[in-house]
Structure formats: structure tokens, C-alpha cells
Design a protein around this motif. Structure first.
Motif, mmCIF file in Angstrom:
data_model
loop_
_atom_site.group_PDB
_atom_site.id
_atom_site.type_symbol
_atom_site.label_atom_id
_atom_site.label_comp_id
_atom_site.label_asym_id
_atom_site.label_seq_id
_atom_site.Cartn_x
_atom_site.Cartn_y
_atom_site.Cartn_z
ATOM 1 N N ILE A 157 0.827 -1.216 0.000
ATOM 2 C CA ILE A 157 0.000 0.000 0.000
ATOM 3 C C ILE A 157 0.859 1.262 0.000
ATOM 4 C CG2 ILE A 157 -1.609 1.341 1.418
ATOM 5 C CD1 ILE A 157 -2.905 -1.283 2.248
ATOM 6 N N SER A 158 1.987 1.213 0.716
ATOM 7 C CA SER A 158 2.855 2.398 0.828
ATOM 8 C C SER A 158 3.790 2.568 -0.363
ATOM 9 C CB SER A 158 3.704 2.297 2.111
ATOM 10 O OG SER A 158 2.892 2.170 3.250
ATOM 11 N N PHE A 159 3.817 1.610 -1.272
ATOM 12 C CA PHE A 159 4.807 1.609 -2.351
ATOM 13 C C PHE A 159 4.800 2.888 -3.195
ATOM 14 C CE2 PHE A 159 6.971 -0.196 -6.141
ATOM 15 C CZ PHE A 159 8.109 -0.636 -5.484
ATOM 16 N N PRO A 160 3.638 3.482 -3.526
ATOM 17 C CA PRO A 160 3.676 4.743 -4.300
ATOM 18 C C PRO A 160 4.442 5.865 -3.612
ATOM 19 C CG PRO A 160 1.483 3.790 -4.391
ATOM 20 C CD PRO A 160 2.256 2.970 -3.390
ATOM 21 N N GLU A 189 -3.176 15.808 -9.498
ATOM 22 C CA GLU A 189 -3.986 16.163 -8.331
ATOM 23 C C GLU A 189 -4.999 15.086 -7.971
ATOM 24 O OE1 GLU A 189 -3.734 18.577 -6.145
ATOM 25 O OE2 GLU A 189 -1.916 19.251 -7.155
ATOM 26 N N ASP A 190 -5.585 14.430 -8.974
ATOM 27 C CA ASP A 190 -6.561 13.364 -8.687
ATOM 28 C C ASP A 190 -5.900 12.210 -7.952
ATOM 29 O OD1 ASP A 190 -8.630 14.753 -9.844
ATOM 30 O OD2 ASP A 190 -8.357 13.834 -11.830
ATOM 31 N N PHE A 191 -4.752 11.766 -8.477
ATOM 32 C CA PHE A 191 -4.040 10.667 -7.813
ATOM 33 C C PHE A 191 -3.608 11.070 -6.421
ATOM 34 C CE2 PHE A 191 0.099 9.033 -6.515
ATOM 35 C CZ PHE A 191 -0.175 7.671 -6.428
ATOM 36 N N LYS A 192 -3.025 12.256 -6.301
ATOM 37 C CA LYS A 192 -2.523 12.720 -4.999
ATOM 38 C C LYS A 192 -3.646 12.785 -3.968
ATOM 39 C CE LYS A 192 -0.234 16.668 -2.794
ATOM 40 N NZ LYS A 192 0.356 18.019 -3.010
ATOM 41 N N TYR A 195 -5.159 9.043 -3.315
ATOM 42 C CA TYR A 195 -4.207 8.152 -2.640
ATOM 43 C C TYR A 195 -3.904 8.648 -1.231
ATOM 44 C CZ TYR A 195 -0.025 5.571 -1.435
ATOM 45 O OH TYR A 195 0.883 4.783 -0.775
ATOM 46 N N THR A 196 -3.695 9.953 -1.073
ATOM 47 C CA THR A 196 -3.383 10.492 0.257
ATOM 48 C C THR A 196 -4.514 10.237 1.236
ATOM 49 O OG1 THR A 196 -1.993 12.239 -0.700
ATOM 50 C CG2 THR A 196 -2.788 12.577 1.540
ATOM 51 N N TRP A 197 -5.740 10.487 0.811
ATOM 52 C CA TRP A 197 -6.874 10.254 1.694
ATOM 53 C C TRP A 197 -7.030 8.767 2.014
ATOM 54 C CZ3 TRP A 197 -10.324 13.208 4.408
ATOM 55 C CH2 TRP A 197 -10.228 14.589 4.243
ATOM 56 N N SER A 198 -6.834 7.909 1.000
ATOM 57 C CA SER A 198 -6.963 6.460 1.218
ATOM 58 C C SER A 198 -5.888 5.950 2.174
ATOM 59 C CB SER A 198 -6.870 5.714 -0.119
ATOM 60 O OG SER A 198 -7.892 6.114 -0.999
ATOM 61 N N LEU A 199 -4.630 6.387 1.945
ATOM 62 C CA LEU A 199 -3.531 5.933 2.792
ATOM 63 C C LEU A 199 -3.738 6.376 4.237
ATOM 64 C CD1 LEU A 199 -0.728 4.606 3.075
ATOM 65 C CD2 LEU A 199 0.268 6.842 2.566
ATOM 66 N N ASN A 200 -4.097 7.622 4.426
ATOM 67 C CA ASN A 200 -4.255 8.127 5.780
ATOM 68 C C ASN A 200 -5.520 7.604 6.458
ATOM 69 O OD1 ASN A 200 -1.900 9.955 6.160
ATOM 70 N ND2 ASN A 200 -2.764 10.931 4.357
ATOM 71 N N PHE A 201 -6.515 7.255 5.668
ATOM 72 C CA PHE A 201 -7.689 6.592 6.230
ATOM 73 C C PHE A 201 -7.297 5.230 6.792
ATOM 74 C CE2 PHE A 201 -11.420 3.807 5.790
ATOM 75 C CZ PHE A 201 -12.330 4.508 6.566
ATOM 76 N N LEU A 202 -6.456 4.494 6.037
ATOM 77 C CA LEU A 202 -6.005 3.175 6.496
ATOM 78 C C LEU A 202 -4.983 3.286 7.622
ATOM 79 C CD1 LEU A 202 -5.604 1.303 3.079
ATOM 80 C CD2 LEU A 202 -7.289 0.812 4.864
#
Length: 341
Positions: A157-160, A189-192, A195-202
Motif C-alpha cells: 500500500i505504501s509503495f507509491p 492532483e486526482d491521484f494525490k 491516494y493520500t486520503w486512502s492511505l491516511n484513512f487506512l
């Protein structure tokens, strides 16, 4: 006039950032990280002893490894800061080359520690609230498998994050200077955003929600048990887990708030990066403090640790306490908890 005010504020924030780096990175990090690494190493030694091989201790050993990775990462940051102050050119080169990997490792260790803490809390919830089912659900083999899965999933999950930054060369007054910029992937911006929201949610949000709920359930169940029984080893272990969870929640909360909106990284403002220094220091404290919690709350852990210190003056005193405790513990403690930390 407005531009002049912004420049003045940015200079003030730069002073704040440099002061934060001095306090956290140059002073607190070595003071916290070196004893923390020693404590985690001792924890791994004690938790690997023959009479300590239980499911709970398997999770705690995996957590000690993850915490040690975080502490080593922070020590490297301290070394880079020292180098930047003693040899700015070499320090800049070291920073540019190390920071992208350090950012990746930071995200991995934080994610792994978060979900290992959730695993420990979940197991303790099952042991306290469903003791009969715990005999089949909470096995050491299952704990080892879950820990390995957590490491693999969180690395994936953290690989990006490993591709967030790239080195660039800037030419200033005919001199070349290395710098870091976000990659094309992270400029999307879409990816950032997603992905940022998903990673920090997890990594933070859902973890905090689960831990708060589990901790409340465990505390409620523990109070019911204490209302009818004397203090037992099982209750002490449960209390220890509650303290570990509460310390984790307190330490990760500022980072969770900063990370949700992506503040404080290399490309952030001086104010954001200055605040990030303090939020990261709380995570460092969390990675270093578990050994002390084990020693304070777990008599079994303390006794096994004292085997490594044969001349410890507190050894005989603790053994006398244990002898008087065994009469009660033998009747009230389950086999699982008798061997746990």
C-alpha cells in the motif's frame, strides 16, 4: 505591501522550522531513539524466551521490529541534520538522496505499527470478552501469519510513496544545487488526493476509530471483572494493553490530522514542516516507550528481563512478590494469560 508581509511571515516561519529541527531532530531524537532501540532489542530477546512464546507476544515482537525501523529512520535523520550544520554541501547531498527513501520507510513503519496495535487490541478484546473462543482463535501461529500479512500489505500500500520525489538540479548564480521535487505521478492532483486520503484513512483514521471502540469495550469488561475479583495477572496484562493503546492514540493523533490534508512534507511551508517536526517526535516517543510499559505492568516480562541482569538489586524483591502472587494467580489466570507478557 501584501507580498512584503508574506515574505516577512515566511522568514519568521523559517526561524520556527529551524528551531523545531534543532529541538526535535538534533536534541530529542538521539535522546529518544538510542534508548528506544536498546529497549526494543531487549524486548525482542525477552519475548523470544521459551516461556514467552504466546500469540500476544508474537504481535508485540513484530511491533518491536516495526518500532525499531522507525527509530533507525529517525536516527538517520538526526545524522543528516548534524551533517547539514557541520558541512552544508555534504548535508544537502545526503538529504536529497536519503529523504525519498526515509519518507517511504516512515509510511511503512507507521502503517505496520498501526495495524499491529489494532491486532493486539482485537486479540485482547477476544481474550477478555470471549475467553472460551479465544482458546481456538488466539493462537501463536495465527498471530505470526497475521503479522507477516500486515507487513506485506502495508509495504504494498505504501509503495507509491517511494516514487513521490525525484532529484533535480537547480542553477543559481552559475552554481548547481541539488533539490527535490514531486514526481509527475504526484503532480497529478486526482491521484494525490485519492491516494493520500486512502492511505491516511487506512493508516490513521480507521485505526483510531477501531482502537477507541475496542479500548472502551476492554475497559468496560475489565471494570466488571475487577468488581468481582482481585487483581490478577490477566487484568494486569489487559491494563498494560490499554496503556499501550492509549499512548498510541495520543501520539498518532497529531500526525493523523497533519497527514489527512498532506501537510508538513518536503514541499510544504516552513510553518507546516515545523509543526510536523513535533508530530513526528510524538510518533518517535510511541516507538520507544513500549519496553518501559512492559516492565512496569508485566511481572512475567520483568522476571524474564531480570534473567539478563543477574546482579539486579530488585530481582529478589520481585521474586518474593511473585511467590505470594502465585497462589492467587494459579486459580484465576487462564493458560493463555499466564504466559503472555
Amino acid at each position: 505591501m501584501q507580498n512584503s508581509t508574506n515574505i516577512t511571515n515566511e522568514e519568521e516561519y523559517k526561524d520556527f522550522y529551524e528551531t523545531s529541527q534543532l529541538i526535535c531532530g538534533m536534541i530529542l531524537y538521539p535522546v529518544i531513539c538510542i534508548p528506544g532501540l536498546v529497549g526494543n532489542a531487549l524486548s525482542l530477546i525477552v519475548l523470544s524466551m521459551k516461556n514467552m512464546k504466546t500469540s500476544t507476544n508474537a504481535f508485540l515482537a513484530a511491533l518491536a521490529i516495526s518500532d525499531s525501523i522507525k527509530l533507525i529512520n529517525d536516527l538517520i535523520y538526526f545524522i543528516v541534520l548534524v551533517l547539514k550544520r557541520t558541512n552544508p554541501a555534504a548535508g544537502r547531498i545526503a538529504y536529497v538522496n536519503i529523504y525519498p527513501f526515509a519518507h517511504f520507510i516512515f509510511n511503512i513503519s507507521t502503517c505496520v505499527s498501526s495495524w499491529l496495535t489494532v491486532s493486539v487490541a482485537t486479540e485482547r478484546f477476544i481474550l477478555v470478552c470471549y475467553p472460551i473462543k479465544a482458546k481456538t482463535l488466539c493462537t501463536r501461529l495465527r498471530a505470526i501469519v497475521i503479522s507477516c500479512v500486515i507487513y506485506l500489505v502495508m509495504v504494498s500500500i505504501s509503495f507509491p510513496c517511494a516514487f513521490r520525489y525525484e532529484k533535480t538540479v537547480n542553477i543559481i548564480n552559475n552554481d548547481t544545487e541539488l533539490d527535490l521535487n514531486v514526481t509527475e505521478l504526484w503532480r497529478n492532483e486526482d491521484f494525490k488526493t485519492y491516494y493520500t486520503w486512502s492511505l491516511n484513512f487506512l493508516r490513521s483514521n480507521i485505526v483510531l476509530i477501531i482502537l477507541i471502540i475496542l479500548n472502551a469495550c476492554i475497559i468496560f469488561s475489565l471494570r466488571k471483572v475487577r468488581a468481582n475479583k482481585k487483581n490478577t495477572q490477566r487484568n494486569r496484562i489487559t491494563l498494560m494493553m490499554i496503556v499501550i493503546i492509549m499512548v498510541f492514540v495520543i501520539c498518532i493523533l497529531p500526525d493523523a490530522i497533519m497527514s489527512v490534508v498532506g501537510l508538513g512534507y518536503h514541499e510544504g511551508t516552513y510553518l507546516e514542516k515545523g509543526i510536523r517536526e513535533f508530530s513526528d517526535t510524538l510518533l518517535t516517543i510511541n516507538a520507544a516507550v513500549n519496553f518501559l510499559i512492559y516492565c512496569v505492568f508485566s511481572r512475567t516480562f520483568r522476571q524474564n528481563f531480570m534473567i539478563l541482569l543477574p546482579h539486579c538489586p530488585f530481582k529478589n524483591q520481585d521474586n518474593r512478590k511473585q511467590a505470594s502472587y502465585k497462589i492467587v494467580a494459579a486459580k484465576e489466570t487462564t493458560a493463555q494469560d499466564a504466559q503472555s507478557v
